[in-house]
Write an enzyme that holds these catalytic residues in place. Structure first.
Site, PDB file in Angstrom:
ATOM      1  N   CYS A   2       0.820  -1.222   0.000  1.00  0.00           N
ATOM      2  CA  CYS A   2       0.000   0.000   0.000  1.00  0.00           C
ATOM      3  C   CYS A   2       0.856   1.274   0.000  1.00  0.00           C
ATOM      4  O   CYS A   2       1.998   1.274   0.439  1.00  0.00           O
ATOM      5  CB  CYS A   2      -0.929   0.093   1.199  1.00  0.00           C
ATOM      6  SG  CYS A   2      -2.035  -1.308   1.352  1.00  0.00           S
ATOM      7  N   GLY A  28       0.479  -0.384  -4.953  1.00  0.00           N
ATOM      8  CA  GLY A  28      -0.814  -1.065  -4.856  1.00  0.00           C
ATOM      9  C   GLY A  28      -1.704  -0.691  -6.007  1.00  0.00           C
ATOM     10  O   GLY A  28      -1.865   0.490  -6.303  1.00  0.00           O
ATOM     11  N   ASN A 102      -0.458   1.785   5.851  1.00  0.00           N
ATOM     12  CA  ASN A 102       0.429   0.895   5.095  1.00  0.00           C
ATOM     13  C   ASN A 102       1.138   0.001   6.090  1.00  0.00           C
ATOM     14  O   ASN A 102       1.773   0.500   7.016  1.00  0.00           O
ATOM     15  CB  ASN A 102       1.452   1.721   4.299  1.00  0.00           C
ATOM     16  CG  ASN A 102       2.569   0.882   3.706  1.00  0.00           C
ATOM     17  OD1 ASN A 102       3.691   1.342   3.582  1.00  0.00           O
ATOM     18  ND2 ASN A 102       2.296  -0.355   3.332  1.00  0.00           N
ATOM     19  N   GLY A 103       0.999  -1.306   5.892  1.00  0.00           N
ATOM     20  CA  GLY A 103       1.651  -2.246   6.795  1.00  0.00           C
ATOM     21  C   GLY A 103       0.730  -3.399   7.112  1.00  0.00           C
ATOM     22  O   GLY A 103      -0.322  -3.553   6.497  1.00  0.00           O
ATOM     23  N   TYR A 244      12.920  -4.557  -4.047  1.00  0.00           N
ATOM     24  CA  TYR A 244      11.894  -4.596  -5.083  1.00  0.00           C
ATOM     25  C   TYR A 244      10.816  -3.547  -4.951  1.00  0.00           C
ATOM     26  O   TYR A 244      10.410  -2.934  -5.931  1.00  0.00           O
ATOM     27  CB  TYR A 244      11.229  -5.976  -5.074  1.00  0.00           C
ATOM     28  CG  TYR A 244       9.983  -6.086  -5.925  1.00  0.00           C
ATOM     29  CD1 TYR A 244      10.069  -6.145  -7.315  1.00  0.00           C
ATOM     30  CD2 TYR A 244       8.722  -6.140  -5.343  1.00  0.00           C
ATOM     31  CE1 TYR A 244       8.925  -6.252  -8.095  1.00  0.00           C
ATOM     32  CE2 TYR A 244       7.575  -6.246  -6.126  1.00  0.00           C
ATOM     33  CZ  TYR A 244       7.691  -6.302  -7.496  1.00  0.00           C
ATOM     34  OH  TYR A 244       6.566  -6.410  -8.257  1.00  0.00           O
TER      35      TYR A 244
HETATM   36  P1  AMP Z   1       7.870 -15.353  -9.165  1.00  0.00           P
HETATM   37  O1  AMP Z   1       9.222 -15.894  -8.821  1.00  0.00           O
HETATM   38  O2  AMP Z   1       7.332 -15.812 -10.468  1.00  0.00           O
HETATM   39  O3  AMP Z   1       6.869 -15.530  -8.058  1.00  0.00           O
HETATM   40  O4  AMP Z   1       7.967 -13.800  -9.353  1.00  0.00           O
HETATM   41  C1  AMP Z   1       9.108 -13.104  -9.079  1.00  0.00           C
HETATM   42  C2  AMP Z   1       8.978 -11.787  -9.747  1.00  0.00           C
HETATM   43  O5  AMP Z   1       7.904 -11.068  -9.156  1.00  0.00           O
HETATM   44  C3  AMP Z   1      10.226 -11.008  -9.591  1.00  0.00           C
HETATM   45  O6  AMP Z   1      10.618 -10.612 -10.886  1.00  0.00           O
HETATM   46  C4  AMP Z   1       9.829  -9.827  -8.761  1.00  0.00           C
HETATM   47  O7  AMP Z   1      10.119  -8.664  -9.481  1.00  0.00           O
HETATM   48  C5  AMP Z   1       8.344  -9.903  -8.554  1.00  0.00           C
HETATM   49  N1  AMP Z   1       7.941  -9.866  -7.102  1.00  0.00           N
HETATM   50  C6  AMP Z   1       8.410  -9.073  -6.193  1.00  0.00           C
HETATM   51  N2  AMP Z   1       7.759  -9.168  -5.036  1.00  0.00           N
HETATM   52  C7  AMP Z   1       6.867 -10.092  -5.168  1.00  0.00           C
HETATM   53  C8  AMP Z   1       5.890 -10.658  -4.288  1.00  0.00           C
HETATM   54  N3  AMP Z   1       5.677 -10.166  -3.079  1.00  0.00           N
HETATM   55  N4  AMP Z   1       5.173 -11.682  -4.738  1.00  0.00           N
HETATM   56  C9  AMP Z   1       5.385 -12.115  -5.956  1.00  0.00           C
HETATM   57  N5  AMP Z   1       6.247 -11.593  -6.834  1.00  0.00           N
HETATM   58  C10 AMP Z   1       7.002 -10.583  -6.476  1.00  0.00           C
END
Ligand code: AMP
Length: 473
Positions: A2, A28, A102-103, A244
């Site tokens: 968020c 979000g 947020n959190g 990320y």
């Molecule tokens: P995956 O390994 O297919 O689940 O997705 C990884 C990709 O999703 C990476 O390229 C990340 O940029 C992005 N990602 C980052 N955070 C998350 C998250 N919380 N849940 C799922 N994917 C994420």
């Protein structure tokens, strides 16, 4: 995760809130909302979808006022229900109250059942409503907002950056561990708080500083004041914001996210060098890392995957099948840059492994001979309870597998995740001031039902005797 924002500006706030939320859209995409106060009444609008879809020009024109708050939602606690869209708005003892958060709280169930046993009802399933209830409970007793925030900090366990508006005065506070980011900015004729500095940039404002962990900031038409409400013996900034979640051009707790990612890219080469024809990224999240890797390895940075920028983040798709299809539409390879080449491909993280596996398939089909995956995050081993949607251990590809097993599973020629030490060094905070729960299973708070024990839980002093004082930058 968020994104939240709060603005007081003598020149009106609705357009500014709109642009600030636009800048925070990456935090979000499920829903968006704005509440503004015009001196007598609260005007509010919220809906499912992206900021630009929810707020049309006529809607914004109706949101008149010099103070307001906004929210973009990425769901963690609470289902995708219309009543869960924030800000939540209440009328209480003739006061107009709006709140956005947020959190993620980790003691939601306990707190909620305490209220329910006392006969109170809830209209949403979000943890934000619990925060509002605690605040209103105390305000009805003491009438003092600062005391209410102090009680809140005593009772809440988890991550929370909160923005609340009472009759046009904005109160912003951040959990004592500072888990989620929160910044203060000066704009032309007022002040603002927001999840990330890019929201301040979007309004042509100036980043003043972060809201300190455990601090309460009050913004009214009479200016800005602050007080320290609680003090913890450590910080626990979310490491994944740097990896990320935050935008690369954001400055979080004094650190430019882009620099962290570029440094990590360099360190990835130091830790796992490989001879290759080119270095490329999974756009956009891998770009800053790949640039660092290319610089350090003196290998040309060549784009070999083009992103369709009109699609949302793939993990938002509810099913695995839909996520897999979405990856293909989202990224298109450039075969001329891949044919018979050995390439380094850099991404920020591997979560379930779906993206990496599909991309490697696409790049190999486009003719690449060798595909060396380099990842800006250490292996993700455990779920997050504090606001990032990391699934259960069963769904995390690296939870029970070592790097070689993950490599085989995603079919890369070689694979390397950055070490935790190198990532921590690139961020520049002591390791103890970062939350590394998803990497180490060491959480900065006790978590109900989590098998791992918290590594270092500090006493949080919520008896600080402070009064709202003048604001020091
Ligand atoms: P995956 O390994 O297919 O689940 O997705 C990884 C990709 O999703 C990476 O390229 C990340 O940029 C992005 N990602 C980052 N955070 C998350 C998250 N919380 N849940 C799922 N994917 C994420």
């Amino acid at each position: 995760m968020c994104g939240i924002v709060g603005i007081v500006d003598a020149g009106g706030v609705s357009i500014q809130l709109y642009y600030a939320l636009y800048a925070l859209q990456h935090r979000g995409q499920e829903s968006a909302g704005i509440s503004v106060f015009d001196g007598a009444n609260l005007h509010k609008f919220k809906g499912n979808g992206l900021v630009a879809d929810v707020f049309t020009p006529p809607v914004l024109a109706d949101l008149k006022g010099n103070a307001g708050i906004g929210h973009v939602r990425y769901p963690t606690t609470g289902a995708n229900l219309p009543e869960n869209i924030q800000p939540l708005n209440f009328q209480f003892q003739e006061h107009f109250i709006s709140i956005a958060h947020n959190g993620n709280l980790v003691n939601t169930c306990t707190l909620r059942s305490e209220f329910e046993q006392a006969g109170q009802i809830f209209t949403t399933t979000t943890d934000t409503e619990i925060i509002a209830k605690i605040l209103m409970d105390e305000i009805s007793r003491s009438g003092i907002v600062e005391d209410a925030v102090q009680v809140c900090m005593k009772k809440l366990q988890g991550s929370y950056s909160v923005v609340m508006m009472i009759d046009g005065v904005i109160y912003a506070f951040r959990d004592p561990l500072g888990i989620k980011p929160f910044v203060i900015g000066k704009i032309e004729s007022g002040y603002m708080v927001a999840s990330e500095s890019v929201a301040i940039d979007a309004l042509g404002g100036k980043l003043i500083r972060d809201v300190k962990p455990g601090e309460l900031v009050r913004i009214g038409c009479d200016g800005i004041r602050c007080m320290q409400v609680a003090v913890a013996g450590r910080r626990a900034h979310c490491i994944f914001e740097y990896v990320y979640f935050a935008r690369a051009d954001s400055v979080i707790d004094g650190v430019l996210v882009y620099d962290v990612r570029r440094k990590v890219g360099k360190k990835l080469h130091e830790e796992a060098p490989v001879k290759a024809d080119s270095v490329g990224a999974l756009p956009d999240s891998g770009i800053a890392y790949a640039i660092g890797y290319a610089e350090q390895s003196k290998t040309p940075y060549v784009e070999s995957l083009m992103k369709n920028r009109y699609m949302g983040r793939t993990f938002i798709m509810p099913t695995q099948k839909e996520r897999e299809k979405a990856v293909r539409i989202k990224l298109n390879p450039i075969p001329a840059h891949l044919q018979d080449k050995s390439v380094v491909l850099v991404d920020d993280s591997i979560v379930r492994g779906t993206t990496s596996k599909r991309i490697i398939g696409i790049v190999r089909d486009a003719g690449a001979r060798e595909i060396h995956m380099r990842i800006g995050s250490p292996a993700i081993k455990a779920p997050c309870y504090l606001g990032v949607d990391f699934p259960t251990r069963e769904e995390l590809i690296a939870a029970e597998r070592d790097e070689e097993e993950v490599r085989k599973s995603i079919t890369a020629t070689t694979l390397h995740h950055i070490s935790i030490d190198a990532l921590v060094e690139a961020i520049g905070f002591p390791r103890d001031d970062l939350c590394t729960g998803c990497l180490t299973s060491c959480y900065p708070l006790p978590i109900d039902g989590e098998k791992a024990k918290p590594c270092r839980v500090d006493f949080v002093d919520t008896t600080v005797q402070a009064k709202l004082g003048s604001f020091e930058a």
